[in-house]
Design a protein around this motif. Structure first.
Motif, PDB file in Angstrom:
ATOM      1  N   TYR A 132       1.133  -1.205   0.434  1.00  0.00           N
ATOM      2  CA  TYR A 132      -0.132  -0.186   0.190  1.00  0.00           C
ATOM      3  C   TYR A 132       0.832   1.120   0.327  1.00  0.00           C
ATOM      4  O   TYR A 132       1.853   1.747   0.953  1.00  0.00           O
ATOM      5  CB  TYR A 132      -0.936   0.131   1.399  1.00  0.00           C
ATOM      6  N   ALA A 145       1.584   5.615  -0.174  1.00  0.00           N
ATOM      7  CA  ALA A 145       1.274   6.267   0.375  1.00  0.00           C
ATOM      8  C   ALA A 145       1.806   7.849   0.441  1.00  0.00           C
ATOM      9  O   ALA A 145       2.907   7.857   0.112  1.00  0.00           O
ATOM     10  CB  ALA A 145       0.237   6.780   1.746  1.00  0.00           C
ATOM     11  N   ILE A 205       6.445   8.893  -2.411  1.00  0.00           N
ATOM     12  CA  ILE A 205       5.287   7.802  -1.935  1.00  0.00           C
ATOM     13  C   ILE A 205       6.255   6.727  -1.155  1.00  0.00           C
ATOM     14  O   ILE A 205       7.137   6.800  -1.411  1.00  0.00           O
ATOM     15  CB  ILE A 205       5.079   7.133  -3.690  1.00  0.00           C
ATOM     16  N   THR A 229      -5.623   4.113  -8.371  1.00  0.00           N
ATOM     17  CA  THR A 229      -6.614   3.425  -7.281  1.00  0.00           C
ATOM     18  C   THR A 229      -7.380   3.086  -7.068  1.00  0.00           C
ATOM     19  O   THR A 229      -8.548   2.213  -6.539  1.00  0.00           O
ATOM     20  CB  THR A 229      -6.058   4.026  -5.749  1.00  0.00           C
ATOM     21  N   THR A 285      -9.666   6.218  -1.849  1.00  0.00           N
ATOM     22  CA  THR A 285      -8.328   6.921  -2.548  1.00  0.00           C
ATOM     23  C   THR A 285      -7.832   7.455  -0.267  1.00  0.00           C
ATOM     24  O   THR A 285      -6.837   8.073  -0.300  1.00  0.00           O
ATOM     25  CB  THR A 285      -8.494   8.625  -2.909  1.00  0.00           C
ATOM     26  N   SER A 303      -6.811   7.051   1.922  1.00  0.00           N
ATOM     27  CA  SER A 303      -5.770   5.664   2.764  1.00  0.00           C
ATOM     28  C   SER A 303      -4.033   6.410   1.951  1.00  0.00           C
ATOM     29  O   SER A 303      -2.935   6.153   2.138  1.00  0.00           O
ATOM     30  CB  SER A 303      -5.608   3.896   2.873  1.00  0.00           C
ATOM     31  N   LEU A 304      -4.141   7.357   1.293  1.00  0.00           N
ATOM     32  CA  LEU A 304      -3.076   7.636   0.373  1.00  0.00           C
ATOM     33  C   LEU A 304      -2.681   8.950   0.887  1.00  0.00           C
ATOM     34  O   LEU A 304      -1.058   9.697   0.772  1.00  0.00           O
ATOM     35  CB  LEU A 304      -3.670   8.288  -1.500  1.00  0.00           C
ATOM     36  N   ASP A 305      -2.789   9.451   1.876  1.00  0.00           N
ATOM     37  CA  ASP A 305      -2.729  11.100   2.792  1.00  0.00           C
ATOM     38  C   ASP A 305      -2.608  11.833   0.858  1.00  0.00           C
ATOM     39  O   ASP A 305      -1.299  12.590   1.130  1.00  0.00           O
ATOM     40  CB  ASP A 305      -1.100  10.525   3.580  1.00  0.00           C
TER      41      ASP A 305
END
Length: 453
Positions: free
Chosen positions: A114, A116, A123, A139, A269, A271-273
């Motif tokens: 995963y 982020a 990333i 995503t 999205t 959890s992507l910060d």
């Protein structure tokens, strides 16, 4: 912590992300793709592709239902649900490995995990930090969560595509595409099906009259439809579940072996910060310019389900991925053109649409022609004993151009693409009428759908 640099880092290994890799790798750019699950994403592994295997079985059951009209005597069909699920799994089992070979051939580094944002162009995935000139958010989506007491008892389409036991009864919460498609599969397989929809219409984004035709066919095969409801609770009972809902101010309840979350999907999205990436967004979907770049951080590109201006459809995601890839290579020169993109609800029969609904056309256009036909009495429909065959085609009176088409049955999932070509390339209604079509075919009826009889 391992730090690496790439020209392009792609978050997501579904259709959108894979679409990016073609243009950028042909240009020689270095690419890393981060995917936590299977390459291919939802559509080929847990969505549209395996679902079509079940839809095809539903179509065969529909054909058997009409056998008597062709003077063919058949017994009552028996569907081996467990074997059908096994067939579906076998049909898709090689997809992730095949896509992995494609990514290896393109020399794309696939990273399991995963990812982020930790900075506008950086990333983090596991113990690796990837800096990139370009970051792509691709995503996909996930089932929409529902704030209903007892929501934990609901299953998603993933369970439907994996469970080898056919339930005797099913309740769908939400009357969108997922619910209608799986409801038709279940009903034709012999399950008792109920759909509970909060709005006044199933498939609220689609043409009202087309949806009404599909709703009548759905009810004909035994699906119970309740609209304008408010689901209160989902409770476990001795042998299944009880859904309590309010309709017209009256509290009611229905019980079933399974309750399915059919309320659609939302962009995946959260959890992507995105804040760390300085990426503006609302309701999970990212604000983009006409070149599919983040409006707040143009180093970030977006394709697929997080794009707020396009439908969440697999072919659209692939198309947007290719545009993003070309913009990374060429600079911001390419913009998506969504005109003429058809969609289909794979019920049995199918509802297919392209362009404007009648309501939208009346709001946007000064003068329109609306051609509506119940085609069940047409020779082609009677030949195949169609249970529903209906069309609505909307034409701009001033330009003679098709601006919308909506079909239920009558091979609509195929014919809708002809109307899509007409919309995209400006083929007029007169030109469609004047064309000579192979006969007897469903497509030969197109000229009559446009008013010529």
């Amino acid at each position: 912590m391992v730090r690496q640099t790439f020209d392009v880092v792609i978050l997501g290994g579904g259709n959108a992300g894979i679409g990016v890799t073609g243009p950028v790798r042909r240009a020689g750019l270095s690419v890393a793709m981060i995917e936590p699950l299977d390459l291919g994403g939802t559509c080929p592994n847990r969505g549209c592709t395996p679902k079509k295997v079940l839809v095809a079985a539903g179509q065969v059951l529909h054909d058997i239902e009409r056998a008597a009209a062709h003077h063919i005597a058949v017994g009552k069909p028996r569907l081996d649900w467990a074997a059908l699920i096994e067939r579906e799994k076998n049909m898709i089992k090689d997809i992730p490995a095949n896509l992995a070979r494609t990514m290896a051939r393109r020399e794309v580094e696939v990273i399991k995990g995963y990812g982020a944002f930790v900075a506008p162009n950086t990333i983090r995935v596991g113990d690796r930090v990837l800096e990139a000139k370009h970051v792509v958010v691709a995503t996909g989506s996930k089932p929409r969560p529902l704030p209903i007491p007892g929501a934990e008892y609901m299953v998603t389409s993933d369970a439907i595509l994996s469970d080898r036991d056919l339930p005797a009864s099913v309740i769908f919460i939400g009357g969108g595409v997922i619910s209608l498609e799986f409801a038709h599969i279940y009903a034709r397989a012999g399950a008792a099906v109920t759909i509970l929809e909060g709005l006044a219409q199933l498939l609220p984004a689609m043409d009202t009259d087309a949806v009404a035709q599909l709703a009548m066919e759905s009810e004909r095969i035994g699906i119970k439809i309740r609209t304008g409801v408010s689901v209160q609770t989902i409770e476990r009972t001795g042998n299944g579940f009880r859904v309590v809902f309010a309709q017209d101010g009256v509290e009611r309840a229905v019980e079933a072996d399974r309750v399915v979350n059919g309320a659609g999907r939302v962009a995946n999205t959260d959890s992507l910060d995105l804040a760390a990436g300085q990426v503006e967004h609302a309701n999970g979907r990212i604000s983009v310019d006409c070149h599919l770049r983040s409006t707040s951080n143009p180093r970030v590109h977006v394709c697929g389900d997080a794009v707020p201006i396009s439908p969440q459809l697999s072919p659209v995601a692939t198309y947007e991925g290719d545009i993003v890839g070309r913009n990374i290579v060429d600079g911001p020169r390419h913009a998506p053109d969504y005109a003429g993109m058809a969609t289909a609800v794979y019920t049995v029969p199918t509802l297919a649409a392209v362009g404007l609904t009648e309501a939208a056309a009346r709001q946007n256009e000064s003068a329109i022609e609306v051609h509506v036909h119940d085609m069940r009495d047409w020779f082609s429909a009677r030949s195949y004993a169609e249970t529903v065959a209906w069309s609505k085609v909307i034409v701009d009176r001033a330009t003679d151009r098709v601006i919308g088409a909506h079909l239920v049955g009558h091979a609509g999932q195929e014919l809708i693409n002809i109307f899509g070509l007409a919309i995209k390339f400006g083929i007029t209604a007169s030109q469609i009428r004047d064309n000579v079509y192979a006969y007897p075919t469903f497509s030969a009826d197109i000229k009559h759908m446009l008013g010529r009889t």
